[in-house]
Write a protein that holds these residues in place. Structure first.
Motif, PDB file in Angstrom:
ATOM      1  N   PRO A  21       0.817  -1.215   0.000  1.00  0.00           N
ATOM      2  CA  PRO A  21       0.000   0.000   0.000  1.00  0.00           C
ATOM      3  C   PRO A  21       0.852   1.267   0.000  1.00  0.00           C
ATOM      4  O   PRO A  21       1.949   1.306   0.552  1.00  0.00           O
ATOM      5  CB  PRO A  21      -0.807  -0.118   1.299  1.00  0.00           C
ATOM      6  N   GLY A  22       0.334   2.307  -0.639  1.00  0.00           N
ATOM      7  CA  GLY A  22       0.974   3.615  -0.602  1.00  0.00           C
ATOM      8  C   GLY A  22       2.288   3.660  -1.358  1.00  0.00           C
ATOM      9  O   GLY A  22       2.626   2.786  -2.149  1.00  0.00           O
ATOM     10  N   VAL A  23       3.032   4.725  -1.083  1.00  0.00           N
ATOM     11  CA  VAL A  23       4.366   4.905  -1.671  1.00  0.00           C
ATOM     12  C   VAL A  23       5.367   4.154  -0.807  1.00  0.00           C
ATOM     13  O   VAL A  23       5.376   4.291   0.420  1.00  0.00           O
ATOM     14  CB  VAL A  23       4.733   6.397  -1.741  1.00  0.00           C
ATOM     15  N   ARG A  24       6.247   3.368  -1.451  1.00  0.00           N
ATOM     16  CA  ARG A  24       7.111   2.490  -0.688  1.00  0.00           C
ATOM     17  C   ARG A  24       8.545   2.543  -1.189  1.00  0.00           C
ATOM     18  O   ARG A  24       8.808   2.919  -2.342  1.00  0.00           O
ATOM     19  CB  ARG A  24       6.605   1.047  -0.753  1.00  0.00           C
ATOM     20  N   SER A  25       9.454   2.158  -0.325  1.00  0.00           N
ATOM     21  CA  SER A  25      10.831   1.879  -0.717  1.00  0.00           C
ATOM     22  C   SER A  25      10.984   0.370  -0.773  1.00  0.00           C
ATOM     23  O   SER A  25      10.670  -0.335   0.194  1.00  0.00           O
ATOM     24  CB  SER A  25      11.825   2.471   0.284  1.00  0.00           C
ATOM     25  N   LEU A  26      11.458  -0.115  -1.925  1.00  0.00           N
ATOM     26  CA  LEU A  26      11.595  -1.553  -2.146  1.00  0.00           C
ATOM     27  C   LEU A  26      13.068  -1.916  -2.146  1.00  0.00           C
ATOM     28  O   LEU A  26      13.838  -1.453  -2.991  1.00  0.00           O
ATOM     29  CB  LEU A  26      10.948  -1.928  -3.477  1.00  0.00           C
ATOM     30  N   VAL A  27      13.476  -2.723  -1.173  1.00  0.00           N
ATOM     31  CA  VAL A  27      14.864  -3.160  -1.046  1.00  0.00           C
ATOM     32  C   VAL A  27      14.978  -4.563  -1.637  1.00  0.00           C
ATOM     33  O   VAL A  27      14.320  -5.501  -1.173  1.00  0.00           O
ATOM     34  CB  VAL A  27      15.306  -3.164   0.432  1.00  0.00           C
ATOM     35  N   PHE A  28      15.818  -4.711  -2.667  1.00  0.00           N
ATOM     36  CA  PHE A  28      15.970  -5.972  -3.383  1.00  0.00           C
ATOM     37  C   PHE A  28      17.147  -6.752  -2.788  1.00  0.00           C
ATOM     38  O   PHE A  28      18.304  -6.372  -2.960  1.00  0.00           O
ATOM     39  CB  PHE A  28      16.246  -5.724  -4.863  1.00  0.00           C
ATOM     40  N   PHE A  29      16.846  -7.870  -2.137  1.00  0.00           N
ATOM     41  CA  PHE A  29      17.876  -8.739  -1.570  1.00  0.00           C
ATOM     42  C   PHE A  29      18.425  -9.674  -2.649  1.00  0.00           C
ATOM     43  O   PHE A  29      17.676 -10.238  -3.442  1.00  0.00           O
ATOM     44  CB  PHE A  29      17.305  -9.566  -0.420  1.00  0.00           C
ATOM     45  N   GLN A  30      19.760  -9.838  -2.642  1.00  0.00           N
ATOM     46  CA  GLN A  30      20.422 -10.699  -3.623  1.00  0.00           C
ATOM     47  C   GLN A  30      20.285 -12.163  -3.240  1.00  0.00           C
ATOM     48  O   GLN A  30      20.457 -12.528  -2.078  1.00  0.00           O
ATOM     49  CB  GLN A  30      21.900 -10.320  -3.701  1.00  0.00           C
ATOM     50  N   GLY A  31      19.990 -12.988  -4.239  1.00  0.00           N
ATOM     51  CA  GLY A  31      19.909 -14.425  -4.032  1.00  0.00           C
ATOM     52  C   GLY A  31      18.483 -14.919  -3.922  1.00  0.00           C
ATOM     53  O   GLY A  31      17.632 -14.272  -3.303  1.00  0.00           O
ATOM     54  N   CYS A  32      18.213 -16.070  -4.569  1.00  0.00           N
ATOM     55  CA  CYS A  32      16.876 -16.649  -4.526  1.00  0.00           C
ATOM     56  C   CYS A  32      16.988 -18.161  -4.675  1.00  0.00           C
ATOM     57  O   CYS A  32      17.772 -18.651  -5.499  1.00  0.00           O
ATOM     58  CB  CYS A  32      16.018 -16.083  -5.666  1.00  0.00           C
ATOM     59  N   ASP A 123      12.385   8.985   2.964  1.00  0.00           N
ATOM     60  CA  ASP A 123      11.054   9.214   2.394  1.00  0.00           C
ATOM     61  C   ASP A 123       9.940   9.032   3.420  1.00  0.00           C
ATOM     62  O   ASP A 123       8.800   8.739   3.069  1.00  0.00           O
ATOM     63  CB  ASP A 123      10.839   8.284   1.202  1.00  0.00           C
ATOM     64  N   ARG A 124      10.276   9.268   4.677  1.00  0.00           N
ATOM     65  CA  ARG A 124       9.270   9.099   5.729  1.00  0.00           C
ATOM     66  C   ARG A 124       7.997   9.918   5.465  1.00  0.00           C
ATOM     67  O   ARG A 124       6.874   9.445   5.683  1.00  0.00           O
ATOM     68  CB  ARG A 124       9.862   9.513   7.080  1.00  0.00           C
ATOM     69  N   ASP A 125       8.147  11.152   4.979  1.00  0.00           N
ATOM     70  CA  ASP A 125       6.974  12.001   4.729  1.00  0.00           C
ATOM     71  C   ASP A 125       6.027  11.369   3.719  1.00  0.00           C
ATOM     72  O   ASP A 125       4.798  11.467   3.854  1.00  0.00           O
ATOM     73  CB  ASP A 125       7.411  13.386   4.242  1.00  0.00           C
ATOM     74  N   PHE A 126       6.585  10.733   2.698  1.00  0.00           N
ATOM     75  CA  PHE A 126       5.744  10.080   1.686  1.00  0.00           C
ATOM     76  C   PHE A 126       5.001   8.890   2.286  1.00  0.00           C
ATOM     77  O   PHE A 126       3.838   8.631   1.946  1.00  0.00           O
ATOM     78  CB  PHE A 126       6.593   9.617   0.497  1.00  0.00           C
ATOM     79  N   TYR A 127       5.665   8.156   3.170  1.00  0.00           N
ATOM     80  CA  TYR A 127       4.996   7.026   3.803  1.00  0.00           C
ATOM     81  C   TYR A 127       3.819   7.514   4.650  1.00  0.00           C
ATOM     82  O   TYR A 127       2.732   6.923   4.624  1.00  0.00           O
ATOM     83  CB  TYR A 127       5.958   6.246   4.709  1.00  0.00           C
ATOM     84  N   GLU A 128       4.045   8.587   5.395  1.00  0.00           N
ATOM     85  CA  GLU A 128       3.018   9.061   6.316  1.00  0.00           C
ATOM     86  C   GLU A 128       1.791   9.580   5.586  1.00  0.00           C
ATOM     87  O   GLU A 128       0.665   9.426   6.064  1.00  0.00           O
ATOM     88  CB  GLU A 128       3.613  10.138   7.224  1.00  0.00           C
ATOM     89  N   THR A 129       1.992  10.208   4.423  1.00  0.00           N
ATOM     90  CA  THR A 129       0.850  10.781   3.693  1.00  0.00           C
ATOM     91  C   THR A 129       0.138   9.758   2.816  1.00  0.00           C
ATOM     92  O   THR A 129      -0.987  10.005   2.377  1.00  0.00           O
ATOM     93  CB  THR A 129       1.301  11.964   2.821  1.00  0.00           C
ATOM     94  N   SER A 130       0.771   8.602   2.565  1.00  0.00           N
ATOM     95  CA  SER A 130       0.162   7.620   1.664  1.00  0.00           C
ATOM     96  C   SER A 130      -0.073   6.269   2.320  1.00  0.00           C
ATOM     97  O   SER A 130      -0.516   5.331   1.643  1.00  0.00           O
ATOM     98  CB  SER A 130       1.071   7.418   0.439  1.00  0.00           C
TER      99      SER A 130
END
Length: 310
Positions: A21-32, A123-130
């Motif tokens: 939900p909302g605006v997010r930061s997506l951290v991509f972990f290496q390895g699968c 980007d805390r402000d974006f998380y809080e508003t979205s």
């Protein structure tokens, strides 16, 4: 066990709107642990650094040939054409630094968890508003579960909501240790039949279904995501098996429904850059007719269902 202080990451994507939900930061972990035929992030499959070569940027200057200590680069033919042996790369980065046109790049680097958290908190402000927050993806974050736990706990302490994109292929103890720190699981369901699941992804689905059942039965918020690939996992018998698996949980408040993810070809170019084979073709695209029928099947079963297009 000492607290984990670093993680192997191959990208951090800010302002994401498809991964929770909302605006997010997506951290991509290496390895699968999976190698899905349709994977759009093949650079994240291996836990080791991988070299990408973008031929469209190469000017065939030969500087990488001289820079590489392993002798993996060469100029061959007339006119000169760049050739690279991807499999021998140690990830030293000498060729990347030597390239004047940024035709070479490495996937994956060790980053401190403090540095990752600093980027997320920007980007805390974006998380809080979205009503957004942090999402861990990959690759597979469960492969680096200790580092994932540190990031999740830190964000929860900061009042930032958390989500995790996962295949669910991990030891049950790992999933259960992380579960209290994950606000939302975005959980892949790729195929219900074990042998076919292994053919498509390289692993069977026993752990995946067991962990999904545990999460749904233990009040963990879950939205099930279904990559749909024509010729692989879209026949109606397979869809009905998924409905049958999920239907007993459909009234549970922690089961938030289903996302249908129709196949796209956005990651195909990366396979060329990595020197990897890509076996699917345009026939893997799901028709609108089939997509509508699949959506109707889940909707008629009383489940919240959405189509997520990239």
């Amino acid at each position: 066990m000492p607290a984990q202080t670093t993680a192997r990451i191959f990208n951090i994507q800010r302002y994401s709107i498809y991964d929770g939900p909302g605006v997010r930061s997506l951290v991509f972990f290496q390895g699968c642990p999976l190698q899905c035929l349709w994977c759009s992030n093949p650079e994240g499959q291996s836990s080791q650094t991988k070299l990408l070569y973008r031929s469209s940027r190469c000017v065939h200057c030969g500087l990488c040939v001289n820079a590489c200590p392993e002798g993996l680069h060469a100029l061959v033919g007339s006119p000169a054409r760049h050739a690279v042996a991807h499999q021998g790369c140690t990830g030293c980065g000498a060729c990347v630094r030597a390239c004047p046109e940024q035709a070479l790049a490495l996937s994956g680097e060790e980053k401190t968890l403090d540095d990752i958290l600093d980027i997320v908190l920007t980007d805390r402000d974006f998380y809080e508003t979205s009503d957004g927050g942090l999402t861990l993806g990959g690759g597979e974050p469960l492969l680096q579960w200790q580092a994932a736990a540190v990031l999740l706990r830190a964000c929860r302490a900061e009042g930032i909501n958390t989500a995790m994109e996962t295949s669910g292929h991990a030891a049950p103890d790992i999933v259960r240790q992380l579960a209290p720190h994950v606000g939302l699981f975005l959980y892949d369901l790729k195929h219900m039949e074990p042998a076919q699941h292994k053919k498509l992804t390289g692993v069977d689905n026993a752990l995946i279904l067991a962990n999904l059942s545990w999460l749904l039965n233990n009040d963990c918020k879950v939205r099930v995501r279904m990559p749909l690939v024509n010729g692989c996992n879209t026949n109606m018998d397979e869809m009905r098996a998924r409905v049958a698996f999920l239907e007993p949980r459909k009234e549970a408040p922690n089961f938030l429904g289903v996302d249908l993810l129709p196949y796209h070809r956005m990651g195909v170019g990366k396979y060329v850059q990595l020197g990897m084979a890509y076996t699917l073709d345009a026939g893997a695209v799901v028709s609108e007719r089939d997509l509508t029928a699949i959506q109707a099947l889940f909707r008629d079963a009383g489940m919240n269902v959405a189509i997520i297009r990239h």
